[in-house]
Enzyme design. Structure first.
Site, PDB file in Angstrom:
ATOM      1  N   CYS A 115       0.853  -1.193   0.000  1.00 55.89           N
ATOM      2  CA  CYS A 115       0.000   0.000   0.000  1.00 55.89           C
ATOM      3  C   CYS A 115       0.881   1.232   0.000  1.00 55.89           C
ATOM      4  O   CYS A 115       1.937   1.252   0.636  1.00 55.89           O
ATOM      5  CB  CYS A 115      -0.889  -0.006   1.247  1.00 55.89           C
ATOM      6  SG  CYS A 115      -2.099   1.321   1.259  1.00 55.89           S
ATOM      7  N   CYS A 345      -7.339  -6.360  11.269  1.00 55.90           N
ATOM      8  CA  CYS A 345      -7.166  -5.100  10.531  1.00 55.90           C
ATOM      9  C   CYS A 345      -5.769  -4.553  10.696  1.00 55.90           C
ATOM     10  O   CYS A 345      -5.245  -4.491  11.803  1.00 55.90           O
ATOM     11  CB  CYS A 345      -8.117  -4.034  11.072  1.00 55.90           C
ATOM     12  SG  CYS A 345      -9.782  -4.364  10.616  1.00 55.90           S
TER      13      CYS A 345
END
Length: 356
Positions: A115, A345
Site C-alpha cells: 500500500c 485489521c
C-alpha cells in the site's frame, strides 16, 4: 513465462465473452455457457467446460485461460478465521481473510500488493507498495478461497487502498453484483478508503456498494501525522463531499431510520490508547459527522511487534463508544478476529516468511 501471455477469462463481462466466442469461431450462445462455468460453477480450467466442443476448448486454450491461481499458504485462527496467501499477476503475494460468523461468511479481499498510504498504525503500510492487482487477481481471491460458495459479504479491507486501484476495484464490484456475474447484492459489498477524494467521488456516483471511510482522527494535524493522505485530501473535505451525496444525507429528524434498503456509509476508527481516545476526540467526531446517515465502527488497536501505539482497555473503548451513541451517532465496537494469525485489521502483509 508462456502461461502469463494467456488472457484471463475471469473478470470478463458477457459482451466481452461474446467477442471471445466470435474470435474463436464458436457459436454465440457459447458466451453464456462460458459465463456460467466461470461465475456460477467456478471451474479452474477451460477443459472443464464440458458442454463446449473439444475443438472449441482447444482453440480457446491457445489464447485464453480461466485465470484462477490456487493459494500458496493458509493459516487458521482459534476463532475459525482463516487467512490465505495468493500470488499476484504483477509479482508478489496478497493475503485474503475468510471470517465465518453464524450464517454469515465475510471475505476480506486485497486490492494492491502492499500500500502507498503509509498509515502509521498499519503493518501493511510499512511494507511499502509493490503493485496493482488486476481485476482477475481481485476476483481470484473470491473464487479460489475454500468455502467461496458460502460467502455472504465481501469487504475491500485487505491490503491496499481500493481507490488507488480504482478501475480494477470498480469493475470487480460490477462483476460481483451483475446478474451475469456473481449476482450479489451491492448491499453486501463494502469498499473502504482512507479518502482519496477524486476516486471516492466517482465511486459514490458510479457504484451502489457500501462505503467505509478510515477516519482514525477528527483533527487535521493529528490525522496528518498518522495518515499522510490527510495532507492531500483532508478528512473534512471528504466528509463535505459525502454530505453532498443525497443518499447519505441524514433526514431522520432524530428518528432512527431503517437503513436496510439503503447503501450504508460507515467510518472506521482504530482506537489508540492515550492518542485518539479522549472526550474531545469523541465530541469532534459527533460534530464532524452531524448531518450524515452513518455509523462508526470502533476497532481497538491490535498491537504487533514494534508498534508505537497501545491497546485501550475494554472499559475505555466502551466509554468512547457509549459517548458517541449517547449523542445519536450509531457506534459499535468491532471485535477483532484472527489476531493470533495476524489476520486482523492492519496486520496483513505479503511476506512469505510470515506464513510458515
Amino acid at each position: 513465462e508462456m502461461e502469463n501471455s494467456l488472457i484471463p477469462l475471469l473478470g470478463m463481462t458477457l459482451a466481452e465473452l461474446r467477442q471471445v466466442a466470435e474470435e474463436c469461431a464458436m457459436p454465440r450462445f457459447a458466451a453464456r455457457q462460458m459465463l456460467d462455468w466461470i461465475y456460477k460453477k467456478r471451474i479452474n480450467s477451460i477443459d472443464d467446460m464440458t458442454n463446449l466442443s473439444k475443438h472449441s476448448r482447444e482453440v480457446l486454450s491457445e489464447r485464453y485461460e480461466i485465470g484462477v491461481s490456487p493459494y500458496v499458504n493458509a493459516q487458521v485462527s482459534r476463532d475459525g478465521t482463516s487467512k490465505y496467501l495468493f500470488p499476484a499477476r504483477c509479482g508478489g503475494f496478497v493475503e485474503t481473510v475468510y471470517i465465518p460468523e453464524g450464517k454469515r461468511a465475510t471475505l476480506c479481499v486485497s486490492s494492491q500488493v502492499g500500500c502507498k498510504m503509509n498509515c502509521q498504525f498499519c503493518l501493511t503500510g510499512k511494507q511499502g507498495f509493490s503493485g496493482q492487482l488486476s481485476l482477475c487477481d481481485i476476483l481470484n481471491q473470491i473464487v479460489s478461497v475454500p468455502g467461496g460458495e458460502k460467502i455472504t459479504n465481501i469487504v475491500f479491507m485487505g491490503q491496499g487502498e481500493p481507490m488507488d486501484n480504482y478501475e480494477a476495484v470498480l469493475r470487480a464490484t460490477e462483476i460481483l453484483t451483475s446478474d451475469n456475474g456473481f449476482a450479489m447484492s451491492p448491499k453486501r459489498i463494502t469498499v473502504s478508503s482512507v479518502g482519496v477524494l477524486p476516486a471516492l467521488r466517482r465511486f459514490c456516483n458510479e457504484s451502489r456498494c457500501n462505503i467505509a471511510i478510515s477516519l482514525h482522527s477528527p483533527f487535521h494535524e493529528e490525522r496528518m501525522e498518522m495518515m499522510p493522505i490527510e495532507k492531500a485530501y483532508p478528512i473534512a473535505s471528504v466528509v463535505d463531499m459525502l454530505k453532498q451525496c443525497e443518499e447519505f444525507r441524514d433526514c431522520r429528524g432524530g428518528l432512527i431510520r431503517e437503513t436496510s434498503h439503503q447503501r450504508r456509509l460507515s467510518f472506521e476508527y482504530i482506537l489508540l490508547k492515550g492518542k485518539n481516545d479522549s472526550r474531545s476526540h469523541a465530541s469532534a467526531i459527533v460534530s464532524m459527522l452531524r448531518g450524515l446517515d452513518c455509523r462508526v465502527n470502533i476497532i481497538p488497536f491490535h498491537s504487533y511487534d514494534g508498534a508505537c501505539y497501545e491497546t485501550p482497555s475494554a472499559k475505555e473503548s466502551g466509554e468512547f463508544c457509549d459517548y458517541l451513541n449517547s449523542r445519536g451517532l450509531i457506534s459499535t465496537i468491532r471485535q477483532s478476529r484472527g489476531q493470533d494469525i495476524s489476520a486482523a485489521c492492519g496486520m496483513l502483509s505479503s511476506k512469505l516468511s510470515n506464513n510458515p
